[in-house]
Design a protein around this motif. Structure first.
Motif, PDB file in Angstrom:
ATOM      1  N   ILE A  60      40.864  54.827  10.823  1.00 42.08           N
ATOM      2  CA  ILE A  60      41.180  53.610  11.593  1.00 42.08           C
ATOM      3  C   ILE A  60      42.649  53.248  11.390  1.00 42.08           C
ATOM      4  N   VAL A  61      43.062  53.168  10.104  1.00 46.03           N
ATOM      5  CA  VAL A  61      44.441  52.769   9.808  1.00 46.03           C
ATOM      6  C   VAL A  61      45.420  53.765  10.418  1.00 46.03           C
ATOM      7  N   ILE A  82      45.723  53.216  14.156  1.00 43.95           N
ATOM      8  CA  ILE A  82      46.462  51.970  14.439  1.00 43.95           C
ATOM      9  C   ILE A  82      47.951  52.193  14.198  1.00 43.95           C
ATOM     10  N   VAL A  89      50.939  51.726  16.850  1.00 46.84           N
ATOM     11  CA  VAL A  89      52.063  50.816  16.637  1.00 46.84           C
ATOM     12  C   VAL A  89      53.377  51.576  16.781  1.00 46.84           C
ATOM     13  N   MET A  91      44.203  46.570   6.223  1.00 47.35           N
ATOM     14  CA  MET A  91      45.366  47.455   6.347  1.00 47.35           C
ATOM     15  C   MET A  91      45.733  47.656   7.806  1.00 47.35           C
ATOM     16  N   GLY A  92      44.706  47.873   8.638  1.00 47.51           N
ATOM     17  CA  GLY A  92      44.956  48.049  10.060  1.00 47.51           C
ATOM     18  C   GLY A  92      45.674  46.844  10.646  1.00 47.51           C
ATOM     19  N   VAL A  93      45.206  45.640  10.268  1.00 45.04           N
ATOM     20  CA  VAL A  93      45.821  44.416  10.786  1.00 45.04           C
ATOM     21  C   VAL A  93      47.257  44.292  10.278  1.00 45.04           C
ATOM     22  N   VAL A 153      49.290  46.751   9.436  1.00 51.59           N
ATOM     23  CA  VAL A 153      50.122  47.713  10.162  1.00 51.59           C
ATOM     24  C   VAL A 153      50.390  47.202  11.569  1.00 51.59           C
ATOM     25  N   LEU A 154      49.350  46.681  12.194  1.00 50.88           N
ATOM     26  CA  LEU A 154      49.470  46.172  13.563  1.00 50.88           C
ATOM     27  C   LEU A 154      50.453  45.001  13.630  1.00 50.88           C
TER      28      LEU A 154
END
Lengths: 317, 237, 268
Positions: A298-299, A302, A306, C54-56, C58-59
Motif C-alpha cells: 500500500i505504502v 501511494i 505521489v 505511513m500511506g497518509v 507519504v500522501l
C-alpha cells in the motif's frame, strides 16, 4: 519549541474507548452548561476576554522557573483562571487551551481530549473554586485569603487532577492503580508546589496593580454554589477512592470482568464465521507477515502515485 | 588595552532563515558613549541581544570586559552588561518598583542590607527615590523607562545598553531622559532613531543597515554626509 | 522576532492538504478510534494501521522524518504504562531484582505495553498530519461542522489570533528576566535566590502577561463594538461537501470500520 508539555496531558492510546467516551459525555454536558451560564453572567464582553485570556494562559505556560537539577516549574492555569473569571468562564478558557494543545500541538490526544478537558478544565477548576472560596470565607475579606487560598487552590488543582488521570489510566487497564496513583500523585504533589508559587506571584502582581480583578469573583458566591459542592465532591471522592483503589487494585479489575463478559458475548459471533473464510490465517505470525507485506505494498503504491503527481505538477508549472 | 565591548566577525541567522547580522565588528572603549542607528530590521536589536548572550549560535565572537560571551560566562557577562529593553512593560514584572529594582541584586545573592542599599542608589541615580513602593504598572511611560534603567543600574553594570530609550516619550519626558543619560558616568551603547538625541549626546555613532555596519565614526562628521544618511533611510533633524 | 515557527501548519499542495477539513477531521478521529478499539496483541491490525498512517504521511508530502521526529513528543507518557509489564498476570518472561524487590515480567504484560505504545505512536502520527496539513481556520470549520457551539468556536478563534502576540510578549518577558540574571563571580554568594522567590518572580511575569491580556481584550471589545458587534457571533454558512470528498469520507470510514471489526473478531 519553547513550549514544554506537562505530564498531565494523556496521549491517545492510553485510555480505553469506554473511559474516553464516558468522559467525553461528562465534558460535553459540563461545557455546554458552562456556555449557557457564561452567556448569562458575562454578557457580550465574554468572547474577547475569554479568548485573549486563554491565549495568555497558553503563553503563560512558557514562563518557567528553574527548580533543581534541570527541572523547572510552570503553570497549568486552572486556579488563576478560576480566580480571575469565576468557574464557568474558567472551564471554557481551559477547554480552549487544552483543545488547542491537542488539536494543534499534539499535546494530549484527540479521542482522549474529553478526558483531558475533564481533568484539567473541569476537575482543575472545580477543585480550585472549592478551595479558593473556602479560604475566602474563612479569611472574611482579608487579603491572606487570596494568597493562601490561591496557593492551596493551585496545588490542589494539580494534585487532584493528577489523581483523576491515574484513576482513568487504572480503569483503562493501562497502569495498575497501586502504582499509578502514588506515582502520579507524588510527582504532582511536587509540581503543584510550582503551580502554587506561580499562582501566588501572579496574584501578588494583580493584587498590587488591579485589585478589582482579583476580588471581582466575590460577588458570584450564590450563583456558583453548585460548583463549590461539585469541587468538594470531586476532591472528597478522589481523596477517598484513591487510597482505597491503591490498596485494593483488584477493585478496579471490573474492567477485566467486563473483558470476560465481552469474550463470552463474542464467542457465538466468532463461530458464525466459518474457518474456511480466511483459510490459513489461523496462524498468527503468518497473518502478521501478510499484513506487513500488504501494508508495504500500500505504502509503496501511494509513494509511487505521489512521486508521479509531483512530477506532473513540476512539469505543468 | 582591552576594549569594554569587542565584537568581531559576528554573523547570525534566526531559526526561520532570516539573516540578521553579517560579519559585524565593533569596539567600544571604557566610558565611551556610542549611538547605534539604522532603519527598522537593520539588526540593531539582534546585535544588542548578543551582548549578553540572549542570542547566540552564530559565527564570530563577542567579548565584554575581556570575557568572551559563551555559556560558561553567561551569568558574569549578564552582571556586567545592563540591558534595558524598549518596552518597560516587558522589564517590569514585579508588583512594586522596589521588587523590580531588587531583582538583579537578589539573583546575584547579595544580602538583604546590600540589596536595600543597591535599590536606593539605583533609584536615586534615576531621580525616582520616592517611587520605591509604587506600582510600576500605574506609572507614566517616562517614569517606567527610568525605573527600567534603575533595574539594571542596581546590578552595578560596567556597560549600559539601551534599546530605543526615547521611543514613545512626550517632549518633557524625553528631555529628562536625555539629561539622565548624559549624567550617568558609564560606558553606553544606545540603539535609537532619535538623531537629535544622538547629535546632542553621543560623540560617536555607528550606522547599521541590512545586518552590516555601514559607517562608524564621529557623529558630527557622519551627520553632515547627506548621501550616506539618505542611503540608509535616516533623516537629519 | 516573532515565533511564527510555533505554528505547526506547513503549507502544501498535496492531496491531504486539499482534502476538505471536515472529512480530514472525521477520518483522523475515526482512525484514532480504530486504533483505540484494536485489542492488545492484534499485530496484523497494528501493522495495517501503521501502513495506513505511513500511506497518509507519504500522501501528505510532509516528510516521514518530520512526522516521526514530532511523534516522539508523546513518548515520555509511555512511562505511565511501564508497570503493566510486571503487574499483568500471565506467562512469566524474565525477572528483575532491585535489592529485595523482585519484578517478574509477563508475556501478557509486555504484549499490553507494546500495544499501548504502538496505539499511541500511530495515533499521534495521524494527529500530526492533521494539524500540519490544515491551517487553524479550517480546523475551526471542522469544529463548526461538528456542532461545537459558536461561542466556543469564536473563543478558539480569538485565542488563536492572539496566541502568537502573547507568546511574543511571554518571550520578551523571559528575555528581560535572563538579561538581569547575572552573577558577579565572587566566591561565597548563592546565585539565583530561593526557589520560592524564583517561583514568585515567574508568577509576577504571568500576572503581568494576564493583566496586559485583559487590558488588550478591553480594547479588542471596543474595536469589535465599533464595527457593529452586538454579542452575537455570526458566520457564513459552510459550503456543502463535494462528491469526491464524500467518497473519500465513506471509503475511509468503511476501511477503518473493517479493520476495527477484523481486530475485534480475531484478537478480541
Amino acid at each position: 519549541m519553547l513550549y514544554a508539555p506537562l505530564p498531565m496531558h494523556i496521549p491517545d492510546g492510553f485510555l480505553s474507548v469506554l473511559v474516553s467516551l464516558v468522559l467525553w459525555a461528562a465534558t460535553i454536558l459540563v461545557v455546554g452548561y458552562s456556555l449557557r451560564r457564561v452567556g448569562q453572567d458575562l454578557g457580550e464582553r465574554q468572547a474577547p476576554l475569554m479568548g485573549v485570556l486563554a491565549a495568555a494562559i497558553f503563553a503563560g505556560q512558557m514562563l518557567n522557573f528553574t527548580v533543581a537539577g534541570g527541572t523547572s516549574g510552570h503553570l497549568m492555569g486552572a486556579a488563576i483562571a478560576t480566580i480571575l473569571l469565576g468557574p464557568w468562564a474558567a472551564i471554557l478558557v481551559l477547554t480552549t487551551v487544552v483543545g488547542v494543545q491537542a488539536l494543534v500541538f499534539q499535546d494530549g490526544g484527540l479521542l482522549v481530549l474529553g478526558a483531558n478537558i475533564f481533568n484539567m478544565g473541569i476537575v482543575g477548576v472545580a477543585v480550585s473554586y472549592f478551595v479558593y472560596r473556602t479560604f475566602q470565607r474563612l479569611a472574611n475579606g482579608k487579603p491572606w485569603g487570596i494568597f493562601v487560598g490561591g496557593f492551596i487552590a493551585a496545588w490542589a488543582s494539580i494534585f487532584i487532577a493528577a489523581l483523576a488521570v491515574a484513576l482513568q489510566l487504572a480503569f483503562s487497564g493501562t497502569s495498575p492503580a497501586n502504582i499509578a496513583l502514588p506515582a502520579m500523585g507524588g510527582i504532582h504533589a511536587l509540581i503543584g508546589l510550582g503551580e502554587g508559587l506561580i499562582t501566588v506571584g501572579a496574584l501578588a502582581f494583580l493584587y498590587a496593580t488591579r485589585r478589582d480583578l482579583v476580588t471581582a469573583g466575590e460577588g458570584q458566591v450564590k450563583a456558583s454554589s453548585a460548583v463549590w459542592v461539585a469541587g468538594l465532591l470531586i476532591a472528597l471522592a478522589l481523596a477517598i477512592a484513591s487510597p482505597l483503589a491503591s490498596a485494593h487494585p483488584d477493585g478496579l479489575e471490573w474492567v477485566a470482568e467486563q473483558r470476560g463478559f465481552l469474550d463470552a458475548a463474542r464467542e457465538p459471533l466468532y463461530n458464525v464465521i466459518p474457518d474456511y473464510v480466511l483459510p490459513g490465517i489461523a496462524n498468527e505470525s503468518l497473518a502478521t507477515i501478510l499484513a506487513g507485506i500488504l501494508g508495504a505494498l500500500i505504502v509503496f503504491f501511494i509513494a509511487l502515485g505521489v512521486a508521479y503527481t509531483r512530477r506532473k505538477r513540476g512539469t505543468a508549472s | 588595552m582591552h576594549h569594554e565591548i569587542e565584537v568581531s566577525g559576528l554573523s547570525f541567522a534566526y531559526p526561520d532563515g532570516h539573516v540578521a547580522l553579517r560579519n559585524v565588528s565593533l569596539h567600544i572603549t571604557p566610558c565611551e558613549k556610542v549611538a547605534l542607528v539604522g532603519p527598522n530590521g537593520a539588526g540593531k536589536s539582534t546585535l544588542i541581544l548578543h551582548l549578553n548572550g540572549i542570542l547566540n549560535g552564530g559565527s564570530g565572537t563577542v567579548s565584554v570586559c575581556g570575557l568572551e560571551v559563551k555559556k560558561e560566562n553567561l551569568a558574569r557577562v549578564r552582571a556586567m552588561v545592563g540591558l534595558v529593553f524598549q518596552s518597560p512593560d516587558d522589564q517590569l514584572f514585579s508588583p512594586t518598583v522596589y521588587d523590580d529594582v531588587a531583582y538583579g541584586p537578589i539573583y546575584q545573592g547579595l544580602s538583604a542590607a546590600e540589596v536595600d542599599g543597591r535599590v536606593r542608589e539605583a533609584l536615586q541615580a534615576v531621580r525616582m527615590s520616592n517611587y520605591a513602593r509604587r506600582v510600576s504598572h500605574h506609572l507614566s511611560m517616562g517614569e517606567k523607562k527610568r525605573i527600567a534603567i534603575a533595574t539594571v543600574l542596581s546590578m552595578k553594570p560596567e556597560i549600559l545598553v539601551l534599546d530605543e530609550p526615547t521611543a514613545g516619550l512626550d517632549p518633557r519626558a524625553r528631555r529628562d531622559l536625555i539629561k539622565l543619560l548624559d549624567d550617568l558616568p558609564i560606558t553606553m551603547l544606545v540603539s535609537t532613531h532619535d538623531l537629535r538625541m544622538v547629535q546632542e549626546l553621543f560623540p560617536r555613532m555607528v550606522i547599521m543597515d541590512e545586518g552590516r555596519i555601514v559607517a562608524d565614526g564621529e557623529t558630527a562628521v557622519l551627520l553632515k554626509d547627506q548621501a550616506l544618511l539618505e542611503a540608509h533611510g535616516l533623516e537629519l533633524p | 522576532m516573532h515565533i511564527h515557527f510555533l505554528d505547526p501548519f506547513i503549507a502544501g499542495q498535496s492531496a491531504i492538504h486539499r482534502l476538505d477539513p471536515r472529512v480530514k477531521f472525521v477520518l483522523a478521529v475515526a482512525f484514532i478510534l480504530t486504533a483505540a478499539l484494536t485489542p492488545s496483541g492484534a499485530w496484523p491490525v497494528y501493522v495495517l494501521l501503521f501502513a495506513l498512517a505511513m500511506g497518509v504521511i507519504v500522501l501528505s508530502e510532509l516528510g516521514v522524518g518530520f512526522v516521526f521526529r514530532r511523534a516522539v513528543l508523546a513518548l515520555p507518557f509511555v512511562l505511565a504504562a511501564l508497570p503493566v509489564i510486571f503487574t499483568l498476570p500471565g506467562v512469566p518472561l524474565f525477572s528483575l531484582s532491585l535489592g529485595s524487590w523482585g519484578l517478574t515480567a509477563t508475556a501478557d504484560g509486555v504484549e499490553r505495553f507494546v500495544s499501548i505504545a504502538l496505539k499511541s505512536w500511530i495515533s499521534v502520527q495521524i494527529a500530526i498530519v492533521l494539524s500540519s496539513s490544515t491551517p487553524f481556520p479550517e480546523l475551526m470549520v471542522a469544529m463548526r461542522a461538528a456542532r461545537v457551539p459558536r461561542l466556543l468556536v469564536s473563543i478558539f478563534g480569538l485565542m488563536w489570533r492572539y496566541l502568537f502576540v502573547l507568546a511574543d510578549e511571554a518571550m520578551r518577558l523571559l528575555r528581560a528576566r535572563s538579561a538581569r540574571s547575572g552573577a558577579t563571580g565572587l566566591p561565597g554568594m548563592k546565585v539565583g535566590g530561593s526557589i520560592s522567590w524564583r517561583g514568585r518572580v515567574a508568577g509576577g511575569m504571568a500576572g503581568n502577561l494576564f493583566l496586559r491580556a485583559i487590558e488588550r481584550s478591553d480594547r479588542i471589545y471596543v474595536a469589535m463594538l465599533s464595527r457593529g458587534y452586538d454579542g452575537e457571533v455570526r458566520d457564513l454558512p459552510l459550503p456543502p461537501l463535494r462528491a469526491l470528498h464524500w467518497l473519500v469520507l465513506i471509503c475511509g470510514v468503511a476501511l477503518l470500520g473493517m479493520l476495527a471489526i477484523f481486530g475485534f473478531l480475531f484478537y478480541g
